[in-house]
Design a protein around this motif. Structure first.
Motif, PDB file in Angstrom:
ATOM      1  N   CYS A  23       1.011  -1.229   0.055  1.00  0.00           N
ATOM      2  CA  CYS A  23       0.022   0.038   0.015  1.00  0.00           C
ATOM      3  C   CYS A  23       0.684   1.242   0.122  1.00  0.00           C
ATOM      4  CB  CYS A  23      -0.821  -0.142   1.238  1.00  0.00           C
ATOM      5  SG  CYS A  23      -2.117   1.452   1.153  1.00  0.00           S
ATOM      6  N   ARG A  24       1.746   1.390   0.903  1.00  0.00           N
ATOM      7  CA  ARG A  24       2.774   2.537   0.896  1.00  0.00           C
ATOM      8  C   ARG A  24       3.666   2.736  -0.425  1.00  0.00           C
ATOM      9  NH1 ARG A  24       5.696  -1.344   4.289  1.00  0.00           N
ATOM     10  NH2 ARG A  24       7.643  -1.838   3.519  1.00  0.00           N
ATOM     11  N   ASP A  25       3.748   1.693  -1.091  1.00  0.00           N
ATOM     12  CA  ASP A  25       4.533   1.802  -2.306  1.00  0.00           C
ATOM     13  C   ASP A  25       3.422   2.238  -3.755  1.00  0.00           C
ATOM     14  OD1 ASP A  25       6.772   0.811  -1.051  1.00  0.00           O
ATOM     15  OD2 ASP A  25       6.380  -1.364  -2.075  1.00  0.00           O
ATOM     16  N   VAL A  26       2.188   1.806  -3.285  1.00  0.00           N
ATOM     17  CA  VAL A  26       1.203   2.326  -4.425  1.00  0.00           C
ATOM     18  C   VAL A  26       1.086   3.996  -4.275  1.00  0.00           C
ATOM     19  CG1 VAL A  26      -0.954   2.559  -4.911  1.00  0.00           C
ATOM     20  CG2 VAL A  26       0.162   0.257  -4.680  1.00  0.00           C
ATOM     21  N   LEU A  27       0.827   4.502  -2.872  1.00  0.00           N
ATOM     22  CA  LEU A  27       0.790   5.901  -2.575  1.00  0.00           C
ATOM     23  C   LEU A  27       2.049   6.666  -3.092  1.00  0.00           C
ATOM     24  CD1 LEU A  27      -0.966   5.418   0.916  1.00  0.00           C
ATOM     25  CD2 LEU A  27      -2.155   5.888  -1.055  1.00  0.00           C
ATOM     26  N   SER A  28       3.174   6.077  -2.663  1.00  0.00           N
ATOM     27  CA  SER A  28       4.619   6.990  -3.024  1.00  0.00           C
ATOM     28  C   SER A  28       4.817   7.028  -4.498  1.00  0.00           C
ATOM     29  CB  SER A  28       5.787   6.306  -2.149  1.00  0.00           C
ATOM     30  OG  SER A  28       5.812   5.010  -2.615  1.00  0.00           O
ATOM     31  N   PRO A  94     -12.722  -3.895  -0.128  1.00  0.00           N
ATOM     32  CA  PRO A  94     -13.127  -4.181  -1.629  1.00  0.00           C
ATOM     33  C   PRO A  94     -14.448  -3.293  -2.069  1.00  0.00           C
ATOM     34  CG  PRO A  94     -12.365  -6.023  -0.730  1.00  0.00           C
ATOM     35  CD  PRO A  94     -12.480  -5.100   0.493  1.00  0.00           C
ATOM     36  N   CYS A  95     -15.547  -3.579  -1.151  1.00  0.00           N
ATOM     37  CA  CYS A  95     -16.662  -2.910  -1.456  1.00  0.00           C
ATOM     38  C   CYS A  95     -16.712  -1.191  -1.138  1.00  0.00           C
ATOM     39  CB  CYS A  95     -17.738  -3.379  -0.609  1.00  0.00           C
ATOM     40  SG  CYS A  95     -18.118  -5.186  -0.727  1.00  0.00           S
ATOM     41  N   GLY A  96     -15.746  -0.829  -0.363  1.00  0.00           N
ATOM     42  CA  GLY A  96     -15.900   0.531   0.052  1.00  0.00           C
ATOM     43  C   GLY A  96     -14.969   1.193  -1.436  1.00  0.00           C
ATOM     44  N   LEU A  97     -13.805   0.739  -1.778  1.00  0.00           N
ATOM     45  CA  LEU A  97     -13.106   1.204  -3.080  1.00  0.00           C
ATOM     46  C   LEU A  97     -13.883   0.880  -4.128  1.00  0.00           C
ATOM     47  CD1 LEU A  97      -9.747  -0.530  -2.006  1.00  0.00           C
ATOM     48  CD2 LEU A  97     -10.396   1.956  -2.329  1.00  0.00           C
ATOM     49  N   GLU A 114      -9.930   5.654   5.726  1.00  0.00           N
ATOM     50  CA  GLU A 114      -9.598   4.325   6.190  1.00  0.00           C
ATOM     51  C   GLU A 114      -8.733   4.211   7.415  1.00  0.00           C
ATOM     52  OE1 GLU A 114      -8.901   0.446   7.176  1.00  0.00           O
ATOM     53  OE2 GLU A 114     -10.401   1.057   5.374  1.00  0.00           O
ATOM     54  N   LYS A 115      -9.028   3.485   8.387  1.00  0.00           N
ATOM     55  CA  LYS A 115      -8.583   3.581   9.731  1.00  0.00           C
ATOM     56  C   LYS A 115      -7.061   2.709   9.749  1.00  0.00           C
ATOM     57  CE  LYS A 115     -10.976  -0.558  11.739  1.00  0.00           C
ATOM     58  NZ  LYS A 115     -11.780  -0.950  12.732  1.00  0.00           N
ATOM     59  N   ARG A 116      -6.962   1.819   8.921  1.00  0.00           N
ATOM     60  CA  ARG A 116      -5.598   0.908   8.420  1.00  0.00           C
ATOM     61  C   ARG A 116      -5.052   1.910   7.777  1.00  0.00           C
ATOM     62  NH1 ARG A 116      -9.559  -2.927   7.931  1.00  0.00           N
ATOM     63  NH2 ARG A 116      -9.771  -4.578   9.513  1.00  0.00           N
ATOM     64  N   THR A 117      -3.384   1.420   7.835  1.00  0.00           N
ATOM     65  CA  THR A 117      -2.647   2.117   6.945  1.00  0.00           C
ATOM     66  C   THR A 117      -1.985   1.060   5.877  1.00  0.00           C
ATOM     67  OG1 THR A 117      -0.941   1.552   8.712  1.00  0.00           O
ATOM     68  CG2 THR A 117      -1.893   3.532   9.039  1.00  0.00           C
ATOM     69  N   LYS A 118      -2.323  -0.241   6.018  1.00  0.00           N
ATOM     70  CA  LYS A 118      -1.766  -1.279   4.900  1.00  0.00           C
ATOM     71  C   LYS A 118      -2.679  -2.177   4.810  1.00  0.00           C
ATOM     72  CE  LYS A 118       0.787  -3.637   8.605  1.00  0.00           C
ATOM     73  NZ  LYS A 118       2.089  -4.173   8.882  1.00  0.00           N
ATOM     74  N   PHE A 119      -2.596  -2.874   3.675  1.00  0.00           N
ATOM     75  CA  PHE A 119      -3.219  -3.961   3.388  1.00  0.00           C
ATOM     76  C   PHE A 119      -2.638  -5.282   3.830  1.00  0.00           C
ATOM     77  CE2 PHE A 119      -5.331  -1.205  -0.222  1.00  0.00           C
ATOM     78  CZ  PHE A 119      -5.837  -0.580   0.554  1.00  0.00           C
ATOM     79  N   SER A 120      -3.028  -6.142   4.414  1.00  0.00           N
ATOM     80  CA  SER A 120      -2.440  -7.242   5.055  1.00  0.00           C
ATOM     81  C   SER A 120      -3.246  -8.612   4.985  1.00  0.00           C
ATOM     82  CB  SER A 120      -2.038  -7.104   6.361  1.00  0.00           C
ATOM     83  OG  SER A 120      -2.981  -6.818   7.279  1.00  0.00           O
ATOM     84  N   ARG A 121      -4.831  -8.634   4.305  1.00  0.00           N
ATOM     85  CA  ARG A 121      -5.373  -9.909   4.725  1.00  0.00           C
ATOM     86  C   ARG A 121      -5.262 -10.489   3.493  1.00  0.00           C
ATOM     87  NH1 ARG A 121     -11.344  -7.754   5.477  1.00  0.00           N
ATOM     88  NH2 ARG A 121     -11.062  -5.939   4.012  1.00  0.00           N
ATOM     89  N   LEU A 160      -7.030  -7.686  -4.486  1.00  0.00           N
ATOM     90  CA  LEU A 160      -8.023  -7.207  -4.819  1.00  0.00           C
ATOM     91  C   LEU A 160      -8.213  -5.469  -4.496  1.00  0.00           C
ATOM     92  CD1 LEU A 160     -10.917  -6.981  -6.186  1.00  0.00           C
ATOM     93  CD2 LEU A 160     -11.824  -7.862  -4.440  1.00  0.00           C
ATOM     94  N   GLN A 161      -7.836  -5.290  -3.233  1.00  0.00           N
ATOM     95  CA  GLN A 161      -7.606  -3.830  -2.506  1.00  0.00           C
ATOM     96  C   GLN A 161      -6.766  -3.122  -3.399  1.00  0.00           C
ATOM     97  OE1 GLN A 161      -7.547  -5.560   1.573  1.00  0.00           O
ATOM     98  NE2 GLN A 161      -8.760  -3.458   1.841  1.00  0.00           N
ATOM     99  N   LEU A 162      -5.618  -3.661  -3.530  1.00  0.00           N
ATOM    100  CA  LEU A 162      -4.461  -2.830  -4.280  1.00  0.00           C
ATOM    101  C   LEU A 162      -5.044  -2.612  -5.581  1.00  0.00           C
ATOM    102  CD1 LEU A 162      -1.346  -4.935  -3.342  1.00  0.00           C
ATOM    103  CD2 LEU A 162      -1.756  -2.494  -2.873  1.00  0.00           C
ATOM    104  N   LEU A 163      -5.676  -3.420  -6.379  1.00  0.00           N
ATOM    105  CA  LEU A 163      -5.802  -3.288  -7.640  1.00  0.00           C
ATOM    106  C   LEU A 163      -7.114  -1.983  -7.760  1.00  0.00           C
ATOM    107  CD1 LEU A 163      -8.419  -4.359  -9.281  1.00  0.00           C
ATOM    108  CD2 LEU A 163      -7.333  -6.460  -8.947  1.00  0.00           C
TER     109      LEU A 163
END
Length: 1060
Positions: A23-28, A94-97, A114-121, A160-163
């Protein structure tokens, strides 16, 4: 990767953006891209057009084409449909995005927190066909090259969240991480708008953001204020998820996935698992994605026995709390189950790491699932309106074995975006809410089978997705309570108050209606005069008259002359159970003595509920499938057939008889003389039956109240007592047996086989027989005895060693394996029906590798081959022989090059069919658990009413009648649930027979493909056994299909007036 000659830094940032897996790499990388293009992130849809115009890069052109094709659909109006709408989306799941992406395409200003800072599921989601097409249209293959490339269509939540995050960023969605939404801040005065309460302290720009649409996708544990949630409870269900490292070795890629195996139709697999590892599961699924993902449902007693749980607590939260779960034991449990399911082919299983750096394995409870009562609300204060919508788990928590979560979540996201579009068009609040609730009613009913087939036409408009769409199913008047105006009282639906009155008045007259119906049914019978619901029935003749009216021919009224009251009542109770499907709730002694008036009234109400709409006829009654006891009757006959079969096998085993495998196997059962149970002389019940009058449980000896009584073989039990003593599973008709030694009842999986050697726990399920289709008023004919010797498992056939002499060995060593072109092959010995079976198998694959006929014939044969293999596919670890058969056919055809993807297509189709069967089994099991909980609640409520009735001896008649009417209402509800439970059991039997037929088909195919020179003396005998079993299974399926067709025709002929 970027082109070697490219020096543009934006190109490098774009490539990094495409390939980023964190997630951080996507944002940066996206921030770097925006800086290189001198753009500000979060600029809405105009930002996307600017990026596209400035980034004229070959690697991006295909992505721009896909997004342009979506954005230019007419429904979005070139991004101006919601140009003046401000939206806040809570949750980057996934549904929110997906909802944020759709709102951005409409041109709305979208802010996501979003309360989290990374996708880990790492957990993996099953994808429906429309979700695959939807994600591909958004560029899924560009962001994730492995998207849907396996035999099963799925994707990990993280991927799925990343894309979706990448698509949302490109479309100008403004995203804030590490921010928690805690509530709404109403406008303080006129002219201001709605804001969000956020933690911790948000940036000033976000804190002052005013919006008029709130979309909540924050999960099932957070639902915005104002929404009500309904709990759907079932029996205790413990799920276990485990993610193992996927090293992507050659060996790992060759391990087949398991789309789902359920105990409800494949008991042999789970019995083998239990014997090998001590692990008792209900189901298991294996997906191969970024990780090796396993999810299973485990039995609580098994987890306690293996030390996974320290103590047994009645509270589910306490049972599965971190303090009560032993991590090391849970890891051993999951690893052993995964290793067994894949036959150890994954090698050394190493757990992947979760977000906290611990092994990614967890136990969770899905006993209760939450569902919002409404999907949207409108708040208004100081003239500022706020439209609120729910998507994802906070709308409906999915039942994970069905694989519906992300699919229905995407549908809800599209429906919510359509609601926002209608809101922006100026449609009135009540009209918008009514349309949204009309769509919400369809959500729980959707499946790939009942949606539009052409997924390419799916879009934002609900008409493109739902075939039977009625946006006026809910009227604006019905959603007035969803429109909350702070300046006045919430509008109450006009139907609220009358509903409460109707519930009381609806009960009035139930007892009188029951008495009138009984009088009508027994009118005209000599010696029968029904004047009440107590003393008029003590001689047993009224019951006999009622049974005779509903099923003439069982006994003539003149035959009752000289028969005592006890004998007549016993016969009526028995015939009502066997021929009408009405199980007794009191004994014949209680009927004659008149000692249980409440039980008698409840028993008669079962007749009334089942046959109140049946007209008077001379012949036997024809029951419809709804609100009647046909399914209960069918399962009762199945259980009695099973008991007779076991008794016959026991007698043969005691007498030393050998099973008959010759001509008897081909003799139709219908030719055997039936045993006419009704003609048996009426005899009084045994002393044991007299002692158990229905007031006490035959197992625990405690008091039995009317709604608690479960009758089995003339004995009464608590439903909670009537369970398997080993696994504590509830015993359903046709799915249990009684051990002749200890007299206790067991499920078929754990039923001890007295006097027989164990045969992998499959003896019980193999011994079941279904009643013949012609059984209506006549008993089931006797069944030919089954083989006492267990049939070897298809995966481990018994082989006898071949001993060759020295000359034979020399002749074999000099044997030429090259075929002689001129010599004719020796004729093969006849194989009875097997030659025809091989011919049918080869003929079913016309078009996959054999010479093609016409285009129409090719298409027809192609579909038929797919359907045949779909029905046969079961477990990924079990289909190697079928695969080899298909490969041999294709190679021999000489046209394999014309169909380079035939094998992959066949396997995918078969896996899809397997998943449908698994989902159906899990839906049946979940509903059974919900019914069990509902019955427990009804029994508890009935116990209170019965105690109140017994204590109200000095109360007024009006008070007694009111309590009795309420008790009768509970009896009707229980009758409806029991009927539905029986129908579910029949559906489960159908799945079980499909599974058996598939295994037997595989066994026969193995014999068909076997080289004649390698056949042993045992093979022909085993082959005949398999053929006989297959014939039996086909006959049973035919009986079941016959029964279901009769129910369908009865329902059609009865018309809509039959239902209440």
């Amino acid at each position: 990767m970027a082109s070697p000659t490219s020096t543009n830094p934006a190109h490098a940032h774009f490539e990094s953006f495409l390939q980023a897996q964190l997630c951080r790499d996507v944002l940066s990388s996206f921030d770097g891209l925006c800086r290189a293009l001198e753009l500000e992130p979060g600029g809405g849809l105009p930002q996307f057009h600017k990026i596209k115009a400035q980034l004229n890069y070959w690697s991006a052109k295909s992505l721009w084409a896909k997004l342009d094709k979506r954005a230019t659909q007419p429904v979005y109006q070139q991004g101006r449909a919601c140009a003046n709408t401000k939206c806040l989306v809570v949750g980057a799941g996934p549904c929110g995005l997906r909802a944020a992406v759709e709102l951005a395409l409409l041109g709305a200003q979208v802010v996501l927190v979003e309360k989290r800072t990374k996708f880990s599921r790492h957990n993996v989601l099953h994808l429906w066909p429309f979700t695959i097409h939807d994600l591909r249209a958004l560029g899924a293959k560009k962001f994730y090259g492995r998207f849907c490339t396996g035999t099963l269509d799925h994707i990990s939540i993280r991927q799925l969240q990343l894309l979706l995050l990448k698509v949302a960023l490109l479309l100008g969605v403004e995203i804030h991480w590490g921010v928690t939404f805690t509530g709404l801040q109403p406008p303080p005065k006129r002219g201001s708008g709605w804001r969000a309460q956020l933690q911790p302290s948000p940036p000033s720009q976000l804190a002052s953001y005013e919006f008029d649409v709130l979309i909540s996708a924050a999960g099932g544990k957070f639902v915005p204020e104002g929404f009500t949630v309904r709990e759907m409870r079932g029996k205790l269900a413990i799920g276990i998820t485990a993610n193992f490292v996927n090293r992507r070795t050659v060996e790992e890629t060759q391990v087949p996935e398991i789309s789902g195996v359920a105990k409800i139709y494949n008991q042999q697999f789970f019995q083998s698992l239990l014997k090998a590892t001590g692990i008792d599961l209900e189901n298991i699924v294996y997906y191969k994605d970024d990780t090796h993902y396993f999810v299973m449902t485990a039995k609580k007693q098994c987890m306690l026995r293996l030390g996974v749980l320290r103590q047994d607590w009645p509270e589910t939260d306490r049972l599965l709390s971190g303090a009560n779960v032993v991590p090391a034991a849970l890891q051993r449990f999951a690893r052993a189950a995964a290793d067994f399911a894949t036959q150890g082919k994954l090698g050394n299983l190493e757990f992947a790491q979760d977000a906290s750096g611990r092994p990614d394995v967890s136990a969770f409870d899905f006993t209760s699932m939450m569902r919002a009562e409404s999907s949207a609300r409108v708040k208004e204060k100081h003239g500022a309106r706020l439209l609120m919508g729910l998507v994802g788990d906070c709308l409906v928590e999915p039942f994970w074995p069905l694989g519906t979560g992300v699919a229905r979540g995407f549908l809800a996201a599209l429906d919510a975006a359509w609601m926002v579009k209608r809101w922006a068009e100026g449609v009135g609040p009540l009209e918008v809410l009514a349309e949204r609730e009309s769509l919400y009613q369809l959500l729980s009913q959707t499946s790939p089978e009942n949606m539009h087939r052409n997924t390419a036409q799916y879009g934002l408009d609900p008409a493109t997705r739902y075939p039977n769409l009625n946006l006026r199913a809910v009227t604006p008047k019905q959603v007035q309570d969803l429109y909350e105006v702070a300046t006045k009282e919430t509008i109450q639906r006009p139907s609220d108050k009358p509903d409460g009155v109707a519930s009381v008045t609806g009960l009035a007259g139930t007892q009188e209606a029951l008495l009138r119906w009984c009088q009508e049914q027994t009118a005209g019978y000599p010696g029968v005069h029904v004047t009440d619901l107590s003393s008029s029935w003590t001689d047993g003749r009224a019951l006999c008259a009622l049974v005779h009216r509903l099923q003439p021919g069982l006994l003539e009224p003149s035959d009752l002359q000289g028969v005592g009251a006890l004998e007549a009542a016993s016969w009526a109770l028995k015939m009502a159970e066997h021929e009408l499907g009405i199980t007794p709730v009191l004994s014949a002694q209680a009927v004659v003595a008149g000692s249980d008036p409440l039980g008698l009234i409840a028993y008669l109400s079962y007749f009334h509920s089942a046959f109140k709409n049946t007209p008077h006829t001379e012949g036997p009654v024809r029951q419809g499938s709804l609100g009647t006891s046909r399914a209960v009757q069918f399962l009762g006959k199945l259980q009695r057939t099973l008991q007779r079969t076991r008794a016959q096998e026991k007698r043969e085993h005691a007498g030393g008889k050998k099973p008959r495998l010759q001509e008897e196997a081909h003799t139709p059962r219908t030719e055997e003389p039936p045993v006419p149970e009704p003609s048996v002389p009426l005899t009084p019940p045994s002393q044991h039956q007299q002692a158990n009058s229905g007031d006490l449980c035959a197992l625990c000896g405690e008091q039995l109240y009317v709604l608690e009584r479960l009758c089995v073989d003339g004995h009464f039990f608590h439903r909670s007592c009537f369970c398997c003593p080993i696994c504590e599973a509830t015993l359903w008709p046709g799915d249990y047996g009684q051990h002749p030694g200890d007299g206790r009842f067991y499920c078929l999986q754990h039923l001890p086989q007295a006097g027989h050697q164990e045969d992998n726990g499959n003896h019980g399920s193999e011994s079941q027989e279904l009643p013949t289709p012609t059984e209506t008023s006549s008993p089931v004919p006797p069944i030919p005895p089954k083989e006492s010797n267990p049939v070897p498992s298809p995966s481990q056939p018994t082989r006898r060693p071949i001993r060759l002499s020295s000359p034979e060995r020399r002749q074999l060593s000099s044997l030429s394996l090259t075929p002689d072109q001129e010599a004719e092959p020796p004729p093969k010995p006849p194989r009875t029906c097997l030659a025809l079976a091989r011919q049918a198998l080869e003929g079913s694959f016309m078009g996959w590798g054999l010479p093609v006929q016409t285009a129409q014939e090719e298409e027809k044969n192609l579909s038929s081959s797919e359907e045949e293999e779909e029905d046969e596919e079961e477990d990924g670890a079990l289909y190697s022989d079928a695969e080899q058969t298909l490969l041999t056919i294709a190679k021999n055809s000489g046209h394999m090059t014309n169909y380079p993807t035939w094998r992959r297509t066949l396997l995918r189709r078969a896996k899809e069919e397997e998943m449908k069967r698994f989902s159906k089994a899990q839906a049946i099991q979940r509903r059974q658990y919900e019914i069990e909980v509902a019955l427990n609640e009804l029994e508890a409520e009935g116990k209170k009413l019965e105690l109140a009735l017994r204590e109200q001896s000095d109360s007024s008649e009006q008070r007694k009648n009111l309590l009795l009417e309420q008790l009768l209402q509970l009896v009707r509800e229980k009758n409806s649930l029991v009927t539905e439970e029986a129908e579910l059991m029949i559906a489960a039997k159908e799945l079980n027979l499909e599974e058996k037929q598939w295994h037997l088909d595989q066994e026969l195919r193995r014999y068909m493909n076997q080289d004649g020179t390698l056949r042993t003396d045992v093979d022909p005998q085993d082959e005949k056994k398999a053929v006989k079993k297959l014939v039996d299974v086909v006959n049973q399926r035919n009986a079941l299909i016959h029964f279901l067709e009769e129910c369908r025709l009865s329902e059609l002929t009865s018309g809509p007036g039959v239902q209440d």
